[in-house]
Design a protein around this motif. Structure first.
Motif, PDB file in Angstrom:
ATOM      1  N   ALA A 142       0.881  -1.164  -0.045  1.00 31.79           N
ATOM      2  CA  ALA A 142       0.081  -0.001   0.039  1.00 31.79           C
ATOM      3  C   ALA A 142       0.908   1.441  -0.046  1.00 31.79           C
ATOM      4  O   ALA A 142       0.505   2.202  -0.790  1.00 31.79           O
ATOM      5  N   GLU A 143       1.662   1.291   0.662  1.00 31.74           N
ATOM      6  CA  GLU A 143       2.647   2.311   0.956  1.00 31.74           C
ATOM      7  C   GLU A 143       3.584   2.512  -0.446  1.00 31.74           C
ATOM      8  O   GLU A 143       3.521   3.724  -0.825  1.00 31.74           O
ATOM      9  N   GLY A 144       3.881   1.781  -1.159  1.00 30.58           N
ATOM     10  CA  GLY A 144       4.401   1.662  -2.405  1.00 30.58           C
ATOM     11  C   GLY A 144       3.578   2.441  -3.294  1.00 30.58           C
ATOM     12  O   GLY A 144       4.036   2.900  -4.471  1.00 30.58           O
ATOM     13  N   ILE A 145       2.188   2.552  -3.145  1.00 25.71           N
ATOM     14  CA  ILE A 145       1.315   3.186  -4.153  1.00 25.71           C
ATOM     15  C   ILE A 145       0.647   4.275  -3.583  1.00 25.71           C
ATOM     16  O   ILE A 145      -0.060   5.203  -4.281  1.00 25.71           O
ATOM     17  N   PRO A 157       2.917  -8.748 -14.718  1.00 26.87           N
ATOM     18  CA  PRO A 157       2.985  -8.413 -16.039  1.00 26.87           C
ATOM     19  C   PRO A 157       1.960  -7.166 -16.314  1.00 26.87           C
ATOM     20  O   PRO A 157       1.254  -6.928 -15.526  1.00 26.87           O
ATOM     21  N   GLN A 158       2.110  -6.545 -17.534  1.00 22.47           N
ATOM     22  CA  GLN A 158       1.323  -5.279 -17.724  1.00 22.47           C
ATOM     23  C   GLN A 158      -0.072  -5.609 -17.727  1.00 22.47           C
ATOM     24  O   GLN A 158      -0.997  -4.789 -17.230  1.00 22.47           O
ATOM     25  N   GLU A 159      -0.582  -6.691 -18.029  1.00 23.41           N
ATOM     26  CA  GLU A 159      -1.873  -7.106 -18.463  1.00 23.41           C
ATOM     27  C   GLU A 159      -2.547  -7.114 -16.755  1.00 23.41           C
ATOM     28  O   GLU A 159      -3.709  -6.859 -16.722  1.00 23.41           O
ATOM     29  N   ALA A 160      -1.658  -7.393 -15.917  1.00 23.74           N
ATOM     30  CA  ALA A 160      -2.125  -7.346 -14.461  1.00 23.74           C
ATOM     31  C   ALA A 160      -2.901  -6.148 -14.150  1.00 23.74           C
ATOM     32  O   ALA A 160      -3.615  -5.732 -13.231  1.00 23.74           O
ATOM     33  N   ALA A 161      -2.113  -4.959 -14.565  1.00 21.96           N
ATOM     34  CA  ALA A 161      -2.369  -3.753 -14.284  1.00 21.96           C
ATOM     35  C   ALA A 161      -3.847  -3.456 -14.833  1.00 21.96           C
ATOM     36  O   ALA A 161      -4.640  -2.660 -14.216  1.00 21.96           O
ATOM     37  N   VAL A 162      -3.796  -3.828 -16.020  1.00 18.79           N
ATOM     38  CA  VAL A 162      -5.086  -3.647 -16.569  1.00 18.79           C
ATOM     39  C   VAL A 162      -6.368  -4.051 -15.709  1.00 18.79           C
ATOM     40  O   VAL A 162      -7.401  -3.855 -15.657  1.00 18.79           O
ATOM     41  N   VAL A 163      -6.131  -5.432 -15.516  1.00 16.92           N
ATOM     42  CA  VAL A 163      -7.126  -6.182 -14.740  1.00 16.92           C
ATOM     43  C   VAL A 163      -7.405  -5.552 -13.548  1.00 16.92           C
ATOM     44  O   VAL A 163      -8.530  -5.421 -12.861  1.00 16.92           O
ATOM     45  N   LEU A 164      -6.249  -4.907 -12.782  1.00 11.16           N
ATOM     46  CA  LEU A 164      -6.461  -4.501 -11.398  1.00 11.16           C
ATOM     47  C   LEU A 164      -7.252  -3.081 -11.259  1.00 11.16           C
ATOM     48  O   LEU A 164      -7.783  -2.737 -10.424  1.00 11.16           O
ATOM     49  N   LYS A 217      -2.479   3.810 -10.157  1.00  8.52           N
ATOM     50  CA  LYS A 217      -1.790   3.084  -9.110  1.00  8.52           C
ATOM     51  C   LYS A 217      -1.813   1.779  -9.340  1.00  8.52           C
ATOM     52  O   LYS A 217      -0.727   1.008  -8.901  1.00  8.52           O
ATOM     53  N   ALA A 218      -2.699   1.101 -10.366  1.00 10.53           N
ATOM     54  CA  ALA A 218      -2.464  -0.251 -10.858  1.00 10.53           C
ATOM     55  C   ALA A 218      -1.093  -0.236 -11.466  1.00 10.53           C
ATOM     56  O   ALA A 218      -0.440  -1.327 -11.261  1.00 10.53           O
ATOM     57  N   ASP A 219      -0.867   0.508 -12.227  1.00 11.55           N
ATOM     58  CA  ASP A 219       0.396   0.516 -12.969  1.00 11.55           C
ATOM     59  C   ASP A 219       1.597   0.586 -12.091  1.00 11.55           C
ATOM     60  O   ASP A 219       2.665  -0.479 -12.311  1.00 11.55           O
ATOM     61  N   ILE A 220       1.594   1.460 -11.233  1.00 13.54           N
ATOM     62  CA  ILE A 220       2.890   1.461 -10.176  1.00 13.54           C
ATOM     63  C   ILE A 220       2.795   0.135  -9.462  1.00 13.54           C
ATOM     64  O   ILE A 220       3.903  -0.858  -9.088  1.00 13.54           O
TER      65      ILE A 220
END
Lengths: 146, 146, 146, 146, 146, 146, 146, 146, 146, 146
Positions: E25-28, E60-67, E49-52
């Motif tokens: 959490a702190e990281g984002i 993987p990048q797709e995970a950021a899309v999903v999040l 935030k998902a990207d970070i």
């Protein structure tokens, strides 16, 4: 291979060939209601009918064996959600007590069997809008006292 | 006075006088199924039928008003326990998908209405054991797309 | 290939191309509500619409066949948990009797059909906070007596 | 005296005088949907509206107090059985995911409020058969992240 | 790849690296409650935030899309069995009416929103035994009348 | 005389005198949450508090005895329908796993007690719309191994 | 690898080697009840016990990590069907109120903890038929008032 | 007069005289667990014990007859809500499979009877906090094969 | 390999060879009811019987081990749907209280064991229609008081 | 006067006079099982038997009418809690599939009727502990195909 597998094969054949339940039933000389229900796994075909059906549809021989096996009838007991089936359920809810009263009045202390039983489903053209007609016939069974 | 009260009055009259559902229905010129269901509170009589029925059975005038009111149809959604009603429920469970398949095959993407709907219940003598026959007719309703 | 498979293909296309439900619907000249519901497997497209949709989205031909098949509508009967859907369910719980009273008062002893039926969903800008508007239109069906 | 008691009084008045929900609503200058729902105990009238309504219908003063109390909204969570209400429930089951998809597409990650909310119910004449139209408007609420 | 897949990836990373929810959490730059719930698939991260988060954890990048996708929130409606969660459920059962009474007394005829909402969970040292403290803050929403 | 009877007496006094839960609580020097919950029958007052409360509200002496009895806490396990309480239930559904994760991360393999427990409910003014704040504090209990 | 996987490994080892729960427990110096429950995934072993257990049974190192993880305790809430477990459920149903009465009488307004808790299961020879004895010990927790 | 009526009489006597379950049990020379459960209607007293109990508490003679009748044991099958009883239920959920494993390991293919069965409930002082101890003893019953 | 796997093997053998349950039972010198139930996974064969059965049917040695393991008896608690099984359930519903009354009258305050228990199923020819006869014998267990 | 009222009268007579179900049955020349079930409202006596029973027990004439009426059989579908009745339910759960298999094997594709049906309940002395024996006989009904 179980009844669900055979149902899938039959549905595949139906989609591929366009054959109807009515034509499948005609091909074995049985009613469309019984034929459909047994193809869906809810009834057992007499063995010789199963053989003809398998031959007509090009199913493997083992499918005929399975179609003739006695099924364990499993259906969901939650209220059905598909509208076509829910309306049937609603009719039992609304008219169930009425049917019991009239069986009791016309025949006595007993029930209509769901085992020694037959049914038909027909579309009846009507200028105000076509109608669906179900005819259901079950043996009257009287309670025993002893 | 509500529909349950009037149902109790009618059942009392039936027990006291021995009048049958068939005779009550005949007295107002309607079917026995609809008459029974409306006496049990599951349907509304047309007002003039309610008046005749109340007069025939010696019910108070307020009962006729109640019999003509639009009911809220309430039925138990647990699986029915009385054997006569359970068998009907079982038929919907076993044959529901079959009926949907055949409505779809014979009429199209639609359902049988449970609103624009009628039914009969008869005992049919049979040397192998009498049978109960239900005939159900509902208007075919097609799904709209837009 | 079944309706769930085709739904997955469409969602995949949506994610990959960014096409919206509104654009998919426009592409076949149907409403966004009906289009979305049929893509999610809850309705059947007219065959020619299914063909165009499949072409537009680059789906295989078999997908068009599946999109035009009559669905068995299955939905969960437990109380919905997603907040957006729960609020709709809550509205039926809180306002169901009210709607029935007003249908009865304005139209008579009948119901609003969920078969001959259409709906729209729109966002309406509002300085106090935007609003979502649903418009629902169903044919009035009157109970038959017989 | 609780909300159920006051509902009974109002229904008694309606039956005795033939006044409609529409007329009751007009008498207090509020919508028929909100008025009906509050008379059925599912909403609280503003106190001054409750006073006028009680005066108009000849209810005791305490009834006005009760009509203005904040209700605890209780509704059955079993599937509704009355056909008019079931059809509404069926619509949420069949179109719930569709509505969520379109709210998300048109407005963002949020819901339609069932608290800051209003609704109308109308009969719309139509040569192919009259229609019932529901219009629902709820504030769009966006999920907060933090 | 769906939200459950991404949750599994994150749990894998947590186990492999020993990183805590608090550190993620702190990281984002978001709260640990929101971050945990969105990692578990119950909320959507703002896209940046998902990207970070994906970068920080090596997803993987797709995970950021999903999040960042809007979730359909699904939770079990049976009574929870894990003791830590059951105790929360018990609190709602025992204190639910009390909370409603006090919201009504302090704010009026409305509710605490679960949409415009935030929460914290902390351990508070205490010589008689440490305590867990939850703080919940939701926007007050007033019922509309119309 | 049981706890439900005493709750009714207290609600009667509240309606007749306009006294609030806050004032009742202040009169006995306890929190409003605990006081409300014990008045609603979900907790037991210490005997001397029950005596003061009964005196303050003019309740019979037996009521004080009942208010100090240990309750059997009974609450409905169906999903709550009142929107104010449902939102609390939804929070447990959506955030339950998150809270467990964070208790585990911050304190260890244990739970927050719902027995050695306290809570507050406050309205917090806010220019963007007032907020409701709940603060919950329960003793951390660690699982024993043996 | 999750707790269910490790349970399967342990059951495999038990079947292959004939080692008993009692021997497994003895090997790590813990009780057979706690050991069995943690092997079945319902409790977490202290890390050093997990290491010894894994070494004793020849499980991979990762299994020790999993055995020490805090479980989410999930159990079926339908009535248990296995006769051995149903009898325990029946005892809670028949004697639950009795146990609460006696806890209240002997200790005060509180409960027996299921967290700070231990249990034993023994067979006790008896000429009229051997008996099974369960001993359960949980910390008394008193309700807080505030 | 039925068992519920007699339970009410006994609770009345308890409240009026301050007599405890322990004293009632001592007065008839039976255990407090069995005595409490039979007073709550879940067990039948031997007739002579029922007579003494009725005499000791000043109950009418018919109460003794009722206390000696064989009960139909009815208990709610929903998950219990009172925390003291829920914790017992939770123990069966968490440790049920463990107890079955250990009965099987120590005694064979059978169960612990809930019919030929006895139990005690005691408070055990402990400097770290008092404990509640349950001891349960049931006859081992082996499955028959034939 | 678990009990479900072995059941599948046996059903396969039955279909392939046409061997009946009666013949399988005869081959090991046990009753057909017990044999069938143990083959279906609901009972444990004595080890030596399992060995013979495995040999007779040509099953692998491991199958004999599995057939002798103590089962966890799991059955569905929803109302059974297959008509043959539902009729048994219906009998328990209709005659359950009657059987309890007569056990109480003939034997005392106790039950018929379902553990030390045996049953037979036979077809009995009858000119009015063959009959199925079940004979059930369970040890009488008397409630203990203490 | 309904069946529940008459059941209460009969139980009253039993308690007052000490007459047993066996003696009541003998007095009308019917089995004790059928007599008990009809006295408990689950079956209808032949009218002449009802007359004799009413005379024997000193019941009013109307009671005889009620005892001969066709009952609506209502039983609870939640899992039974009384141990004597639960054990019967457990037997259906454990042996249901077995019984179906053996009916299918011995008689064909059909069921044992629960309508044309009789049962006995006896205690059979046995040195290892008395046994309860149930004998059940129902007409074999074969599924119809058409």
């Amino acid at each position: 291979m179980n009844k669900a597998d055979v149902t899938d094969m039959i549905l595949e054949k139906k989609r591929a060939t366009g054959i109807t339940w009515g034509e499948i039933a005609e091909g074995i000389g049985m009613s469309d209601v019984f034929t459909t229900s047994a193809c869906l796994g809810m009834n057992a075909f007499p063995r010789e009918k199963a053989d003809i059906l398998a031959r007509n549809l090009g199913l493997p021989q083992e499918a005929a064996v399975v179609l003739a096996e006695y099924p364990t009838k499993v259906f969901s007991q939650s209220v059905p959600t598909d509208p076509a089936i829910y309306r049937l359920y609603e009719i039992v809810g609304v008219y169930g007590d009425t049917i019991k009263e009239l069986i009791n009045e016309k025949a006595g202390n007993g029930i209509m069997s769901a085992i020694d039983f037959e049914m038909s489903v027909e579309k009846v053209p009507n200028p105000k809008g076509d109608r669906i007609e179900l005819k259901i016939s079950g043996k009257y069974l009287e309670y025993k006292s002893w």
